[in-house]
Design a protein around this motif. Structure first.
Motif, PDB file in Angstrom:
ATOM      1  N   THR A 120      38.996  42.335  45.094  1.00  0.00           N
ATOM      2  CA  THR A 120      38.017  42.982  44.221  1.00  0.00           C
ATOM      3  C   THR A 120      38.580  44.292  43.675  1.00  0.00           C
ATOM      4  O   THR A 120      38.429  44.593  42.488  1.00  0.00           O
ATOM      5  CB  THR A 120      36.710  43.252  44.992  1.00  0.00           C
ATOM      6  N   TRP A 125      39.272  45.223  39.792  1.00  0.00           N
ATOM      7  CA  TRP A 125      38.629  46.413  39.233  1.00  0.00           C
ATOM      8  C   TRP A 125      39.649  47.331  38.573  1.00  0.00           C
ATOM      9  O   TRP A 125      39.390  47.898  37.496  1.00  0.00           O
ATOM     10  CB  TRP A 125      37.890  47.158  40.338  1.00  0.00           C
ATOM     11  N   ARG A 149      38.778  48.267  34.947  1.00  0.00           N
ATOM     12  CA  ARG A 149      37.598  48.958  35.500  1.00  0.00           C
ATOM     13  C   ARG A 149      36.350  48.628  34.689  1.00  0.00           C
ATOM     14  O   ARG A 149      35.578  49.513  34.301  1.00  0.00           O
ATOM     15  CB  ARG A 149      37.836  50.470  35.562  1.00  0.00           C
ATOM     16  N   ARG A 195      32.225  51.245  39.442  1.00  0.00           N
ATOM     17  CA  ARG A 195      32.736  51.252  40.815  1.00  0.00           C
ATOM     18  C   ARG A 195      31.614  51.232  41.850  1.00  0.00           C
ATOM     19  O   ARG A 195      31.690  50.507  42.843  1.00  0.00           O
ATOM     20  CB  ARG A 195      33.606  52.499  40.997  1.00  0.00           C
ATOM     21  N   LEU A 242      30.328  47.814  42.553  1.00  0.00           N
ATOM     22  CA  LEU A 242      31.222  46.988  43.366  1.00  0.00           C
ATOM     23  C   LEU A 242      31.171  47.391  44.830  1.00  0.00           C
ATOM     24  O   LEU A 242      31.246  46.527  45.719  1.00  0.00           O
ATOM     25  CB  LEU A 242      32.657  47.082  42.843  1.00  0.00           C
TER      26      LEU A 242
END
Length: 229
Positions: free
Chosen positions: A163, A167, A171, A175, A178
C-alpha cells in the motif's frame, strides 16, 4: 547538505557522519542515482576518503539501510494502552511518516535497488518485518499464535508495504485515509479468518471487547452496515 566541518573526526564518528549523509541522499533519490562523488561532497571530504571508510557504495548503502531499518522497526513500538484500533492507527501514522521521509529509498529497497538481493539487505528487511510481527502479536496478547493468526498478521504487514509503495507512486489517495484503511484491513482479515477458526474467533472477540463506539473497528462495522442497507 554540506557539513562545513574541517576538524579531524575519529573513525567511528566519520563513519556515522557518512551513513547519515548517505541516508539523507538515498531518501531523496533512488540509491542508483546517488554517486560516491555526491556523498563525498555532501560530507565535505574527498572521494578517496569515502573509500577509506567504506569499500564501495553498496557497503555504504547497506550501512545506511541498517540505520533506516532500525528506525522503521522502532515505528512499530507502541504502549499497550487504550483500544487496539487506536494503537494500530498510531503505528500506521508513524509508518507513513517514515515512508514520507524516505520515499525514494523505501521504494528502491522494496522494488529493487543497488543492494537488493544481497544477503545483508534481505536480512535487514526480514528483521523489520519480524519486529512488526512480534509487536502486533504482543498487542494481541498472544505468545504462541495459531497458524491462521500468523497468516493474518504477516499478510497485513505485506499489505502495508505494498500500500505504501502504491501511495508513493502519485499519492493519489489521502494519506490519512490509507492509514485508517489499513487498520480496517487488519480487522477485516482477522474477522474473515475468525469465520473459519474458533481460535481466531477468540482473538477477534478480545480485539473488539474494549473498542469504544467511536473507535477504529466500530467505524469499520458502521461502514459495512451502511453498505448492506
Amino acid at each position: 547538505m554540506s557539513t562545513g566541518v574541517r576538524r579531524r573526526m575519529g573513525v567511528e564518528e566519520r563513519r556515522q557522519q557518512l551513513i547519515g549523509v548517505a541516508l539523507e541522499l538515498f531518501s531523496q533519490r533512488s540509491p542508483d542515482e546517488v554517486s560516491i562523488d555526491e556523498i563525498a561532497a555532501a560530507a565535505g571530504i574527498s572521494r578517496p576518503l569515502v573509500y577509506h571508510y567504506f569499500p564501495g557504495k553498496l557497503s555504504l548503502y547497506e550501512a545506511a539501510l541498517k540505520r533506516a531499518a532500525q528506525d522503521l522497526a522502532g515505528r512499530f513500538d507502541e504502549p499497550h494502552e487504550g483500544p487496539l484500533g487506536d494503537r494500530l492507527r498510531r503505528v500506521m501514522r508513524r509508518f507513513f511518516d517514515f515512508v514520507d521521509e524516505h520515499g525514494p529509498g523505501f521504494s528502491a529497497l522494496m522494488r529493487g535497488g543497488p543492494a537488493v538481493g544481497s544477503s545483508a539487505t534481505n536480512a535487514l528487511i526480514d528483521a523489520v518485518r519480524q519486529a512488526a510481527y512480534v509487536q502486533i502479536l504482543a498487542h494481541l496478547d498472544v505468545e504462541d499464535p495459531p497458524a491462521r493468526l500468523e497468516l493474518v498478521v504477516r499478510s497485513w504487514i505485506s499489505l502495508a508495504e505494498s500500500t505504501a509503495l502504491i501511495w508513493l507512486d502519485g499519492r493519489r489517495i489521502p494519506r490519512a485515509e490509507l492509514e485508517r484503511q489499513l487498520v480496517h484491513d487488519f480487522a477485516a482479515l482477522a474477522a474473515v479468518s475468525a469465520a473459519y477458526d474458533e481460535e481466531m474467533a477468540a482473538v477477534v472477540r478480545r480485539m473488539v471487547k474494549d473498542e469504544p463506539p467511536d473507535g477504529a473497528f466500530a467505524d469499520l462495522a458502521a461502514r459495512l452496515i451502511g453498505l448492506a442497507s
